[in-house]
Design an enzyme around this catalytic site. Structure first.
Site, PDB file in Angstrom:
ATOM      1  CD  GLN A  11      44.403  11.884  27.281  1.00  0.00           C
ATOM      2  OE1 GLN A  11      44.769  12.467  28.284  1.00  0.00           O
ATOM      3  NE2 GLN A  11      44.398  10.573  27.183  1.00  0.00           N
ATOM      4  CB  ILE A  12      45.924  15.839  21.248  1.00  0.00           C
ATOM      5  CG1 ILE A  12      44.399  15.674  21.176  1.00  0.00           C
ATOM      6  CG2 ILE A  12      46.538  15.869  19.837  1.00  0.00           C
ATOM      7  CD1 ILE A  12      43.660  16.820  20.522  1.00  0.00           C
ATOM      8  CD  GLU A  48      42.162  42.818  53.906  1.00  0.00           C
ATOM      9  OE1 GLU A  48      41.809  42.295  54.998  1.00  0.00           O
ATOM     10  OE2 GLU A  48      42.055  44.028  53.654  1.00  0.00           O
ATOM     11  N   PRO A  49      44.515  37.911  53.694  1.00  0.00           N
ATOM     12  CG  PRO A  49      46.397  37.879  55.071  1.00  0.00           C
ATOM     13  CD  PRO A  49      45.507  38.803  54.305  1.00  0.00           C
ATOM     14  CD  GLU A  59      40.694  40.370  37.527  1.00  0.00           C
ATOM     15  OE1 GLU A  59      39.732  40.753  36.850  1.00  0.00           O
ATOM     16  OE2 GLU A  59      41.870  40.709  37.290  1.00  0.00           O
ATOM     17  CB  SER A 101      34.109  28.517  38.614  1.00  0.00           C
ATOM     18  OG  SER A 101      35.060  28.608  37.590  1.00  0.00           O
ATOM     19  CG  PHE A 152      42.643  45.453  41.844  1.00  0.00           C
ATOM     20  CD1 PHE A 152      41.938  46.615  41.552  1.00  0.00           C
ATOM     21  CD2 PHE A 152      41.963  44.367  42.368  1.00  0.00           C
ATOM     22  CE1 PHE A 152      40.576  46.682  41.778  1.00  0.00           C
ATOM     23  CE2 PHE A 152      40.594  44.426  42.593  1.00  0.00           C
ATOM     24  CZ  PHE A 152      39.901  45.580  42.295  1.00  0.00           C
ATOM     25  N   GLY A 173      52.318  11.282  26.012  1.00  0.00           N
ATOM     26  CA  GLY A 173      53.370  11.466  27.031  1.00  0.00           C
ATOM     27  C   GLY A 173      54.193  12.716  26.802  1.00  0.00           C
ATOM     28  CG  LEU A 199      39.082  43.022  46.889  1.00  0.00           C
ATOM     29  CD1 LEU A 199      38.518  44.188  47.688  1.00  0.00           C
ATOM     30  CD2 LEU A 199      38.128  42.690  45.740  1.00  0.00           C
TER      31      LEU A 199
HETATM   32  C1  FAD Z   1      48.228  34.175  41.091  1.00  0.00           C
HETATM   33  C2  FAD Z   1      47.157  34.983  41.721  1.00  0.00           C
HETATM   34  C3  FAD Z   1      47.087  36.349  41.479  1.00  0.00           C
HETATM   35  C4  FAD Z   1      46.135  37.130  42.122  1.00  0.00           C
HETATM   36  N1  FAD Z   1      46.142  38.486  41.940  1.00  0.00           N
HETATM   37  C5  FAD Z   1      45.339  39.267  42.716  1.00  0.00           C
HETATM   38  C6  FAD Z   1      45.449  40.696  42.687  1.00  0.00           C
HETATM   39  O1  FAD Z   1      46.221  41.267  41.906  1.00  0.00           O
HETATM   40  N2  FAD Z   1      44.677  41.429  43.530  1.00  0.00           N
HETATM   41  C7  FAD Z   1      43.804  40.858  44.400  1.00  0.00           C
HETATM   42  O2  FAD Z   1      43.144  41.582  45.142  1.00  0.00           O
HETATM   43  N3  FAD Z   1      43.674  39.503  44.443  1.00  0.00           N
HETATM   44  C8  FAD Z   1      44.420  38.706  43.640  1.00  0.00           C
HETATM   45  N4  FAD Z   1      44.303  37.340  43.690  1.00  0.00           N
HETATM   46  C9  FAD Z   1      43.351  36.755  44.621  1.00  0.00           C
HETATM   47  C10 FAD Z   1      42.172  36.038  43.958  1.00  0.00           C
HETATM   48  O3  FAD Z   1      41.292  36.972  43.410  1.00  0.00           O
HETATM   49  C11 FAD Z   1      41.553  35.151  45.058  1.00  0.00           C
HETATM   50  O4  FAD Z   1      42.456  34.083  45.252  1.00  0.00           O
HETATM   51  C12 FAD Z   1      40.183  34.650  44.684  1.00  0.00           C
HETATM   52  O5  FAD Z   1      39.253  35.694  44.667  1.00  0.00           O
HETATM   53  C13 FAD Z   1      39.692  33.558  45.647  1.00  0.00           C
HETATM   54  O6  FAD Z   1      39.871  33.911  46.989  1.00  0.00           O
HETATM   55  P1  FAD Z   1      40.625  32.911  47.978  1.00  0.00           P
HETATM   56  O7  FAD Z   1      41.885  32.493  47.344  1.00  0.00           O
HETATM   57  O8  FAD Z   1      40.707  33.541  49.305  1.00  0.00           O
HETATM   58  O9  FAD Z   1      39.697  31.631  48.059  1.00  0.00           O
HETATM   59  P2  FAD Z   1      38.430  31.427  49.032  1.00  0.00           P
HETATM   60  O10 FAD Z   1      37.525  32.584  48.949  1.00  0.00           O
HETATM   61  O11 FAD Z   1      38.926  31.011  50.369  1.00  0.00           O
HETATM   62  O12 FAD Z   1      37.719  30.206  48.338  1.00  0.00           O
HETATM   63  C14 FAD Z   1      38.086  28.836  48.530  1.00  0.00           C
HETATM   64  C15 FAD Z   1      37.060  27.978  47.796  1.00  0.00           C
HETATM   65  O13 FAD Z   1      35.758  28.148  48.385  1.00  0.00           O
HETATM   66  C16 FAD Z   1      34.840  28.547  47.380  1.00  0.00           C
HETATM   67  N5  FAD Z   1      33.848  29.447  47.958  1.00  0.00           N
HETATM   68  C17 FAD Z   1      34.043  30.560  48.705  1.00  0.00           C
HETATM   69  N6  FAD Z   1      32.892  31.120  49.018  1.00  0.00           N
HETATM   70  C18 FAD Z   1      31.913  30.363  48.467  1.00  0.00           C
HETATM   71  C19 FAD Z   1      30.484  30.422  48.449  1.00  0.00           C
HETATM   72  N7  FAD Z   1      29.803  31.400  49.055  1.00  0.00           N
HETATM   73  N8  FAD Z   1      29.814  29.452  47.791  1.00  0.00           N
HETATM   74  C20 FAD Z   1      30.484  28.450  47.175  1.00  0.00           C
HETATM   75  N9  FAD Z   1      31.835  28.335  47.153  1.00  0.00           N
HETATM   76  C21 FAD Z   1      32.527  29.282  47.793  1.00  0.00           C
HETATM   77  C22 FAD Z   1      35.688  29.255  46.328  1.00  0.00           C
HETATM   78  O14 FAD Z   1      35.031  29.315  45.086  1.00  0.00           O
HETATM   79  C23 FAD Z   1      36.913  28.360  46.325  1.00  0.00           C
HETATM   80  O15 FAD Z   1      36.665  27.227  45.544  1.00  0.00           O
HETATM   81  C24 FAD Z   1      45.215  36.526  43.009  1.00  0.00           C
HETATM   82  C25 FAD Z   1      45.256  35.143  43.218  1.00  0.00           C
HETATM   83  C26 FAD Z   1      46.204  34.377  42.605  1.00  0.00           C
HETATM   84  C27 FAD Z   1      46.242  32.910  42.873  1.00  0.00           C
END
Ligand code: FAD
Length: 383
Positions: free
Chosen positions: A339-340, A126-127, A366, A369, A122, A343, A124
């Site tokens: 914790q339970i 991007e950097p 996905e 929080s 899937f 070490g 979605l």
């Molecule tokens: C191991 C792994 C597997 C993954 N697999 C997939 C995959 O298969 N396909 C895919 O498309 N993606 C995948 N992802 C991506 C994942 O869905 C994203 O990492 C996630 O949605 C968060 O985006 P980000 O990492 O760019 O964090 P950011 O969006 O940069 O967020 C950084 C922090 O800012 C907070 N933040 C951002 N906007 C707001 C707001 N408006 N208000 C308050 N807080 C905010 C976030 O909650 C977070 O705490 C994967 C990620 C990981 C780590």
């Protein structure tokens, strides 16, 4: 209200529980150390029909429901979270193909995925666009009877597997308007398309056996027939598929939390301090009791969301609550399980250390929080 599972739902849960105990859990530690992908386990899961439970048999599925699917994911996650993630992402992809695909697309792309012969990914994130997924920059330009895609997707689960067939890519099809609105479409991008490049494999904190890679699309040309669904609603189609993803992530969190409780309970009855098993101390029993309470609540809410989905009823609120509550619950439960163990819990040879490291991830993938709270805030504002 009827909280009883049907005979079929119980059968799928029990079958997966046995499978997780006998096949998945015994391999979890080794997979996490070596990062080897579990091809043999995928083959067995496919044989048991686990890769396509909610899809009709005519498309390679098992003709089951979402309650069964999520019970299966809970049990798999109890065995190993990375294995359950492989199935979960594949199901999100299959769901998008099933809901938005043409008959021809379902036959060609969904069927092998639902049978577990091929694996889906899937695309979605991007950097520069994660939580703000609408800010995606990958482009798709129409050229004759084809689309030419350029861009990069990151953190893409499953795409590094040899048997991954495709990634569903959301891409921008027209320049954004002055107010920032853009048109997006979703494309079925087979892995063997010229211009599809598998980027680096990420070195993760946990879930080492989950194949997470970068994907780079350079003049990647896919035929018109690979356009999935509405050419102007690619982004919302992706989000719609993630709705069932939220419930599945919640089920996985419950599975890992259950494994934490099982391990902590077992250990507390064996470990002797001050001349008695630590289970006898009320402080330990209270921790275990709190773990059991929060797991029970999280399980009920993901099952309710699954039931609403099966009934064809609105479940956006319940799916969001389930994802948020279950994943935050897991972090606390995993911490208490370590914790339970004292070490010993910090040592890699004890499974709870692996559960603890992996727990964080479910609060991020996905929709973090924070994003779930944002969505709930919007729902409350609309009331
Ligand atoms: C191991 C792994 C597997 C993954 N697999 C997939 C995959 O298969 N396909 C895919 O498309 N993606 C995948 N992802 C991506 C994942 O869905 C994203 O990492 C996630 O949605 C968060 O985006 P980000 O990492 O760019 O964090 P950011 O969006 O940069 O967020 C950084 C922090 O800012 C907070 N933040 C951002 N906007 C707001 C707001 N408006 N208000 C308050 N807080 C905010 C976030 O909650 C977070 O705490 C994967 C990620 C990981 C780590």
């Amino acid at each position: 209200m009827n909280f009883d599972l049907t005979e079929e739902q119980k059968m799928i849960r029990d079958m997966t529980r046995d499978f997780a105990d006998e096949v998945v859990a015994p391999r979890a530690e080794e997979m996490d150390l070596t990062g080897d992908y579990p091809y043999d386990i995928i083959e067995k899961m496919a044989g048991l029909g686990m890769m396509g439970i909610p899809f009709p048999e005519e498309y390679g599925g098992s003709g089951g429901d979402w309650i069964s699917t999520n019970l299966c994911l809970e049990e798999l996650a109890r065995g190993d979270a990375a294995v359950s993630a492989l199935v979960e992402v594949t199901l999100v992809v299959a769901e998008e193909l099933y809901t938005f695909g043409s008959e021809e697309q379902k036959k060609r792309w969904l069927t092998p995925i639902a049978k577990g012969e091929r694996i889906g990914a899937f695309g979605l994130t991007e950097p520069n666009s994660g939580s703000d997924a609408g800010a995606l920059r990958t482009t798709a330009v129409k050229d004759g009877d084809a689309w030419v895609l350029n861009g990069a997707k990151q953190f893409i689960t499953n795409i590094g597997l040899d048997n991954a067939s495709l990634v569903l890519v959301a891409a921008q099809t027209e320049k954004a308007t002055a107010d920032g609105k853009k048109k997006t479409a979703t494309f079925i991008v087979p892995k063997d398309t010229p211009g599809f490049n598998l980027g680096k494999r990420y070195d993760k904190m946990a879930w080492k056996a989950s194949a997470t890679h970068e994907v780079i699309l350079e003049d990647c040309r896919v035929p018109q027939e690979n356009l999935l669904g509405d050419p102007n609603r690619g982004f919302s189609q992706h989000l719609a598929a993630l709705q069932c993803g939220r419930i599945m992530i919640a089920a996985m969190a419950v599975g890992v939390a259950q494994a934490c409780l099982d391990e902590a309970l077992r250990y507390s009855k064996e470990r002797v301090q001050f001349k008695q098993p630590i289970f006898k101390f009320q402080a330990i029993q209270f921790k275990l009791a709190d773990m059991a309470v929060s797991i029970e609540l999280a399980r009920n809410v993901y099952l309710k969301a699954s039931w609403l989905r099966d009934e064809g009823r609105s479940h956006t609120f319940e799916a969001t609550v389930a994802k948020l509550y279950a994943t935050e619950m897991l972090e606390k439960v995993a911490s208490d399980a370590v914790q339970i163990h004292g070490g010993y819990g910090y040592m890699n040879e004890y499974p709870v250390s692996r559960f603890y490291k992996g727990a964080k991830l479910l609060q991020i993938v996905e929709g973090t929080s924070e994003v779930q709270r944002m969505l709930l805030g919007r729902m409350l504002a609309a009331k």
